[in-house]
Design a protein around this motif. Structure first.
Motif, PDB file in Angstrom:
ATOM      1  N   THR A 115       0.834  -1.199   0.000  1.00  0.00           N
ATOM      2  CA  THR A 115       0.000   0.000   0.000  1.00  0.00           C
ATOM      3  C   THR A 115       0.870   1.252   0.000  1.00  0.00           C
ATOM      4  N   GLN A 116       2.029   1.182   0.642  1.00  0.00           N
ATOM      5  CA  GLN A 116       2.952   2.326   0.612  1.00  0.00           C
ATOM      6  C   GLN A 116       3.443   2.570  -0.812  1.00  0.00           C
ATOM      7  N   ASP A 117       3.794   1.487  -1.532  1.00  0.00           N
ATOM      8  CA  ASP A 117       4.190   1.616  -2.943  1.00  0.00           C
ATOM      9  C   ASP A 117       3.049   2.227  -3.752  1.00  0.00           C
ATOM     10  N   ALA A 118       1.841   1.761  -3.487  1.00  0.00           N
ATOM     11  CA  ALA A 118       0.668   2.254  -4.217  1.00  0.00           C
ATOM     12  C   ALA A 118       0.475   3.746  -3.992  1.00  0.00           C
ATOM     13  N   GLU A 119       0.699   4.201  -2.782  1.00  0.00           N
ATOM     14  CA  GLU A 119       0.572   5.628  -2.477  1.00  0.00           C
ATOM     15  C   GLU A 119       1.643   6.440  -3.210  1.00  0.00           C
ATOM     16  N   VAL A 120       2.854   5.890  -3.327  1.00  0.00           N
ATOM     17  CA  VAL A 120       3.926   6.563  -4.076  1.00  0.00           C
ATOM     18  C   VAL A 120       3.515   6.695  -5.538  1.00  0.00           C
ATOM     19  N   LEU A 121       2.998   5.612  -6.117  1.00  0.00           N
ATOM     20  CA  LEU A 121       2.561   5.633  -7.512  1.00  0.00           C
ATOM     21  C   LEU A 121       1.444   6.650  -7.718  1.00  0.00           C
ATOM     22  N   LEU A 122       0.460   6.601  -6.852  1.00  0.00           N
ATOM     23  CA  LEU A 122      -0.688   7.505  -6.967  1.00  0.00           C
ATOM     24  C   LEU A 122      -0.241   8.964  -6.860  1.00  0.00           C
ATOM     25  N   ALA A 123       0.579   9.273  -5.874  1.00  0.00           N
ATOM     26  CA  ALA A 123       1.019  10.654  -5.665  1.00  0.00           C
ATOM     27  C   ALA A 123       1.859  11.147  -6.843  1.00  0.00           C
ATOM     28  N   ALA A 124       2.741  10.300  -7.352  1.00  0.00           N
ATOM     29  CA  ALA A 124       3.600  10.713  -8.471  1.00  0.00           C
ATOM     30  C   ALA A 124       2.782  10.959  -9.735  1.00  0.00           C
ATOM     31  N   ALA A 125       1.805  10.117 -10.005  1.00  0.00           N
ATOM     32  CA  ALA A 125       0.956  10.310 -11.185  1.00  0.00           C
ATOM     33  C   ALA A 125       0.146  11.599 -11.053  1.00  0.00           C
ATOM     34  N   ARG A 126      -0.376  11.840  -9.877  1.00  0.00           N
ATOM     35  CA  ARG A 126      -1.165  13.053  -9.657  1.00  0.00           C
ATOM     36  C   ARG A 126      -0.306  14.305  -9.763  1.00  0.00           C
ATOM     37  N   ARG A 127       0.916  14.265  -9.232  1.00  0.00           N
ATOM     38  CA  ARG A 127       1.826  15.415  -9.356  1.00  0.00           C
ATOM     39  C   ARG A 127       2.119  15.712 -10.822  1.00  0.00           C
ATOM     40  N   ALA A 128       2.364  14.658 -11.595  1.00  0.00           N
ATOM     41  CA  ALA A 128       2.653  14.836 -13.019  1.00  0.00           C
ATOM     42  C   ALA A 128       1.463  15.450 -13.740  1.00  0.00           C
ATOM     43  N   ALA A 129       0.277  14.969 -13.428  1.00  0.00           N
ATOM     44  CA  ALA A 129      -0.934  15.506 -14.059  1.00  0.00           C
ATOM     45  C   ALA A 129      -1.177  16.950 -13.627  1.00  0.00           C
ATOM     46  N   GLU A 130      -1.035  17.199 -12.347  1.00  0.00           N
ATOM     47  CA  GLU A 130      -1.266  18.539 -11.816  1.00  0.00           C
ATOM     48  C   GLU A 130      -0.309  19.554 -12.445  1.00  0.00           C
ATOM     49  N   ALA A 131       0.935  19.134 -12.693  1.00  0.00           N
ATOM     50  CA  ALA A 131       1.931  20.034 -13.286  1.00  0.00           C
ATOM     51  C   ALA A 131       1.523  20.492 -14.682  1.00  0.00           C
ATOM     52  N   THR A 132       0.667  19.713 -15.338  1.00  0.00           N
ATOM     53  CA  THR A 132       0.208  20.079 -16.683  1.00  0.00           C
ATOM     54  C   THR A 132      -1.231  20.600 -16.672  1.00  0.00           C
ATOM     55  N   GLY A 133      -1.806  20.712 -15.487  1.00  0.00           N
ATOM     56  CA  GLY A 133      -3.162  21.232 -15.374  1.00  0.00           C
ATOM     57  C   GLY A 133      -4.251  20.257 -15.764  1.00  0.00           C
ATOM     58  N   VAL A 134      -3.942  18.958 -15.749  1.00  0.00           N
ATOM     59  CA  VAL A 134      -4.909  17.930 -16.132  1.00  0.00           C
ATOM     60  C   VAL A 134      -5.458  17.258 -14.874  1.00  0.00           C
ATOM     61  N   THR A 135      -6.771  17.093 -14.805  1.00  0.00           N
ATOM     62  CA  THR A 135      -7.384  16.372 -13.689  1.00  0.00           C
ATOM     63  C   THR A 135      -7.583  14.919 -14.102  1.00  0.00           C
ATOM     64  N   VAL A 136      -7.239  14.001 -13.203  1.00  0.00           N
ATOM     65  CA  VAL A 136      -7.225  12.581 -13.544  1.00  0.00           C
ATOM     66  C   VAL A 136      -7.789  11.718 -12.421  1.00  0.00           C
TER      67      VAL A 136
END
Length: 139
Positions: A11-32
């Protein structure tokens, strides 16, 4: 074949994946929406941004499931399911629907499949990039 144990996706790995994907999307202004599955296809993490289109929850989950079941990025499978492709009937052949749109990636540890991530809500190439950044963050 090696019998060396490989640590499962936690679950810790999953949280890292989720947070990194969201940061990448947020940096481009995309909601996912982001879905993380373990090697058995069980949900480990899910998040839909407030303004993400509702269907992105379903697409992120199906992309993750497809990447897991076929152990391949969904972006690499799009051509295979076109009418003249070798797997053209695969999307409708199974009870659980697969989705052949870029944005799903298998997750490996020490060369073994341990889970998958799916991102939905942006253009397919954006979703693929966000998932790719997430997997890189886990390494």
């Amino acid at each position: 074949m090696s019998t060396t144990a490989v640590a499962p996706l936690t679950t810790q790995d999953a949280e890292v994946l989720l947070a990194a994907a969201r940061r990448a999307a947020e940096a481009t202004g995309v909601t996912v929406s982001v879905t993380v599955l373990d090697a058995g296809g069980h949900l480990l993490a899910f998040r839909r941004d407030d303004q993400a289109v509702l269907i992105s929850g379903e697409t992120s989950t199906r992309k993750a499931y497809t990447a897991l079941q076929l152990n391949a990025p969904t972006a690499d499978l799009v051509e295979a399911v076109k009418p003249d492709g070798p797997f053209h009937s695969l999307p409708t052949a199974l009870d659980k629907p697969l989705l052949f749109i870029a944005g799903g990636l298998p997750v490996h540890r020490d060369g073994r499949l341990i889970g998958a991530i799916g991102v939905g809500g942006g253009a397919p190439e954006q979703d693929h990039a966000f998932a790719t950044e997430a997997v890189a963050a886990l390494a």
